[in-house]
Design an enzyme around this catalytic site. Structure first.
Site: not given
Ligand code: ZN
Ligand code: ZN
Length: 183
Positions: A170, A148, A136, A167, A142-143, A132-133
């Site tokens: 993304c 996701c 970024h 997802c 953010h989704c 996740h990071e």
């Molecule tokens: Zn985040």
């Molecule tokens: Zn997504």
């Protein structure tokens, strides 16, 4: 894309290696190293009234390691609990876009919630927050899709609900951003 993992303070090598493998599995054309030496926990980031460390403050220290490492991205991993001023805590923080990110393992352990320890669950959560990071840093916001990996989680159930996967909206953004790096 080259990702370097920077251990901040003392962190179990097994979990660092597990994060390393997960980053390699999820991102395309990626190489991932664990940096030596480690970085001491910046004590200036500590907030004694919150008993937590200011995430953005540590992130700015991680930035000092970017050039020397030669990596495209640096992911800091720490055991200490992190916060940003308007939130109770954060699982992590990543520049969006940028070169540095950080995750805290503190709230990813089932023991934190009074549950029995579970290595596989802990490793999976760590992988999710790491991806996740790093997402970024590639410019992904953010989704809205709760499955996701770029879904914002502010509790552990939300982390457990999302998948270790981008997802279909993304993923093309990941491909586009990572294609800019030399192979
Ligand atoms: Zn985040
Ligand atoms: Zn997504």
């Amino acid at each position: 894309m080259q990702i370097a993992i920077l251990c901040i303070g003392s962190v179990d090598m097994n979990v660092l290696e597990s994060i390393q493998r997960s980053l390699c599995d999820v991102f395309p054309e990626v190489s991932c190293d664990i940096l030596k030496p480690t970085m001491p926990i910046p004590e200036k980031a500590y907030n004694p009234s919150r008993h937590q460390y200011h995430s953005s403050n540590i992130l700015s220290k991680i930035r000092d390691h970017v050039e020397k490492s030669g990596a495209d991205r640096i992911l800091g991993v720490t055991e200490v609990d992190l916060y940003v001023p308007r939130l109770n805590f954060v699982f992590g923080e990543g520049e969006c876009p940028g070169k540095t990110a950080i995750i805290s393992l503190s709230r990813l352990k089932p023991e934190f919630y009074g549950e029995p320890s579970d290595w596989n669950l802990f490793a999976e959560r760590s992988a999710k927050e790491a991806v996740h990071e790093v997402g970024h840093t590639l410019g992904l916001e953010h989704c809205r899709n709760s499955a996701c990996i770029m879904f914002f989680s502010n509790n552990i159930q939300m982390t457990d609900t999302k998948k270790l996967k981008f997802c279909e909206k993304c993923w093309p953004k990941v491909l586009r951003s990572t294609s800019l790096f030399a192979k």
